[in-house]
Scaffold this motif. Sequence first.
Motif, PDB file in Angstrom:
ATOM      1  N   ILE A 231       9.619  -3.099   2.500  1.00  0.00           N
ATOM      2  CA  ILE A 231       9.834  -3.989   3.635  1.00  0.00           C
ATOM      3  C   ILE A 231      10.585  -5.251   3.203  1.00  0.00           C
ATOM      4  O   ILE A 231      11.479  -5.732   3.909  1.00  0.00           O
ATOM      5  N   SER A 232      10.267  -5.778   2.038  1.00  0.00           N
ATOM      6  CA  SER A 232      10.927  -6.997   1.571  1.00  0.00           C
ATOM      7  C   SER A 232      12.427  -6.779   1.400  1.00  0.00           C
ATOM      8  O   SER A 232      13.243  -7.652   1.726  1.00  0.00           O
ATOM      9  N   THR A 233      12.817  -5.603   0.905  1.00  0.00           N
ATOM     10  CA  THR A 233      14.236  -5.282   0.760  1.00  0.00           C
ATOM     11  C   THR A 233      14.867  -4.982   2.109  1.00  0.00           C
ATOM     12  O   THR A 233      16.015  -5.354   2.385  1.00  0.00           O
ATOM     13  N   ASP A 244      17.913 -10.229  14.237  1.00  0.00           N
ATOM     14  CA  ASP A 244      17.139 -11.466  14.204  1.00  0.00           C
ATOM     15  C   ASP A 244      15.696 -11.081  13.907  1.00  0.00           C
ATOM     16  O   ASP A 244      15.060 -10.380  14.703  1.00  0.00           O
ATOM     17  N   VAL A 245      15.185 -11.522  12.765  1.00  0.00           N
ATOM     18  CA  VAL A 245      13.815 -11.188  12.370  1.00  0.00           C
ATOM     19  C   VAL A 245      12.891 -12.261  12.924  1.00  0.00           C
ATOM     20  O   VAL A 245      12.928 -13.415  12.496  1.00  0.00           O
ATOM     21  N   THR A 266       9.639  -0.906  12.623  1.00  0.00           N
ATOM     22  CA  THR A 266       9.449  -0.292  11.303  1.00  0.00           C
ATOM     23  C   THR A 266       8.387   0.801  11.341  1.00  0.00           C
ATOM     24  O   THR A 266       8.172   1.492  10.348  1.00  0.00           O
ATOM     25  N   ASN A 267       7.710   0.944  12.481  1.00  0.00           N
ATOM     26  CA  ASN A 267       6.687   1.979  12.665  1.00  0.00           C
ATOM     27  C   ASN A 267       5.494   1.831  11.727  1.00  0.00           C
ATOM     28  O   ASN A 267       4.760   2.802  11.498  1.00  0.00           O
ATOM     29  N   VAL A 268       5.311   0.623  11.179  1.00  0.00           N
ATOM     30  CA  VAL A 268       4.121   0.349  10.363  1.00  0.00           C
ATOM     31  C   VAL A 268       3.540  -0.980  10.826  1.00  0.00           C
ATOM     32  O   VAL A 268       4.202  -1.768  11.511  1.00  0.00           O
ATOM     33  N   THR A 269       2.305  -1.222  10.465  1.00  0.00           N
ATOM     34  CA  THR A 269       1.641  -2.447  10.880  1.00  0.00           C
ATOM     35  C   THR A 269       2.207  -3.652  10.127  1.00  0.00           C
ATOM     36  O   THR A 269       2.747  -3.520   9.013  1.00  0.00           O
ATOM     37  N   LEU A 270       2.086  -4.818  10.749  1.00  0.00           N
ATOM     38  CA  LEU A 270       2.540  -6.053  10.123  1.00  0.00           C
ATOM     39  C   LEU A 270       1.783  -6.261   8.810  1.00  0.00           C
ATOM     40  O   LEU A 270       0.564  -6.168   8.762  1.00  0.00           O
ATOM     41  N   GLY A 271       2.517  -6.496   7.742  1.00  0.00           N
ATOM     42  CA  GLY A 271       1.890  -6.674   6.437  1.00  0.00           C
ATOM     43  C   GLY A 271       2.015  -5.459   5.540  1.00  0.00           C
ATOM     44  O   GLY A 271       1.691  -5.524   4.351  1.00  0.00           O
ATOM     45  N   ALA A 272       2.483  -4.315   6.091  1.00  0.00           N
ATOM     46  CA  ALA A 272       2.672  -3.116   5.268  1.00  0.00           C
ATOM     47  C   ALA A 272       3.788  -3.357   4.257  1.00  0.00           C
ATOM     48  O   ALA A 272       4.717  -4.150   4.495  1.00  0.00           O
ATOM     49  N   ASP A 273       3.714  -2.674   3.137  1.00  0.00           N
ATOM     50  CA  ASP A 273       4.693  -2.876   2.059  1.00  0.00           C
ATOM     51  C   ASP A 273       5.927  -1.999   2.196  1.00  0.00           C
ATOM     52  O   ASP A 273       7.028  -2.393   1.791  1.00  0.00           O
ATOM     53  N   THR A 274       5.765  -0.778   2.743  1.00  0.00           N
ATOM     54  CA  THR A 274       6.887   0.164   2.806  1.00  0.00           C
ATOM     55  C   THR A 274       6.896   0.910   4.145  1.00  0.00           C
ATOM     56  O   THR A 274       5.890   0.926   4.857  1.00  0.00           O
TER      57      THR A 274
END
Length: 356
Positions: A231-233, A244-245, A266-274
């Motif tokens: 997610i960071s990348t 716009d994030v 992103t289809n994942v919960t907020l705070g997920a890594d990937t």
Amino acid sequence: MTDFQLSLIAASTVGVAGVFVYNKWQEYKARKSVERAFSSEHDDVLMRVGGAPEARHEPSFEPGAAGEPAEQPLPEAVAGAEPGLITPAAELATSLVDPLIDCLIPLALEIAVRGDKILPLLQTLRHVGNKPIHYIGLHVNGDWEPITHGGVYTKLQAGVQMASRTTALNELEYSELVTRLRVLADEIGAEPEIPDMIEVMGEARALHRFVAGHDAQLGVNLMSNGAPWAISTLIGALEKQGFDVRPDGRYVMPDGEGGQLFSLSTNVTLGADTTSRLTLLLDVPCVAPARDGFGSMVACAKSLVARLDATIVDDSDQPLSDEALAGINEQVLEFYQEMEAADIAAGSVRALRLFS
């Protein structure tokens, strides 16, 4: 049967007839007041509730069964002045209190009133249920406009939106509106002309059927060809792409004028890594055809394919070919034509109000 009983029956019949005639007279006065206020002589619109795309079905855009015929015609559109003669104030006023999507309630004033005096009172009645209420006034200069400080008005109009994405205006909401509006009218020295509830409910249900039949969100998916994306990348890649994030974790593609073309999940919960899957989502009725929201979304997806090493897939993870995407685009254009024909063009103020 005695003469006394006959006289009672006759009296009851006269009483019922009197109530009926009074109600019809009230309806007539309300209609005439609206006609005088907006000088509208348009034909009814939205009489046809046509085939509807299944809402939020991704990425297909299949029309469903034809809707039931509307029980009541929807309200008339605003005719206004001749082209080129409509003032900006009048145009803004009819976008706030719109006879096509609002139930209009004229408020006859005893004397002219100042906006400064009535604005604080009007602010106390801005919603009923989840339906917004707006007010406009006939300024002493002859223009209808939103109520403003410094303005002086000889007539007022209230308008309650008859439908939203979730519900139509119902009997309880309308009864609450009428009760509270009568109290408000007393406070500002006005007399409301209340439209017939049965007619308003029929119009509200017909409008909501149209909204429900055209409530479509269309998506395309990107699936990683290798390891999940960090997610960071990913955030950096999306920002370079123009997204716009938002602080709440949403990703939106701005349209350059304060709105948005489409969004990304992103289809994942907020705070997920990937994540290994992204979904680009177009809120179809909220983007004007001229902006080519679907074409822009597909172009963005293809750019991300190269940037992220991904494949565009459907909900079953099957690759979507250019031919399939072109077919979907054709159906999007047909959808836009349906909305235009109903005088609720995609991306217009009307559509944004109904589909917000």
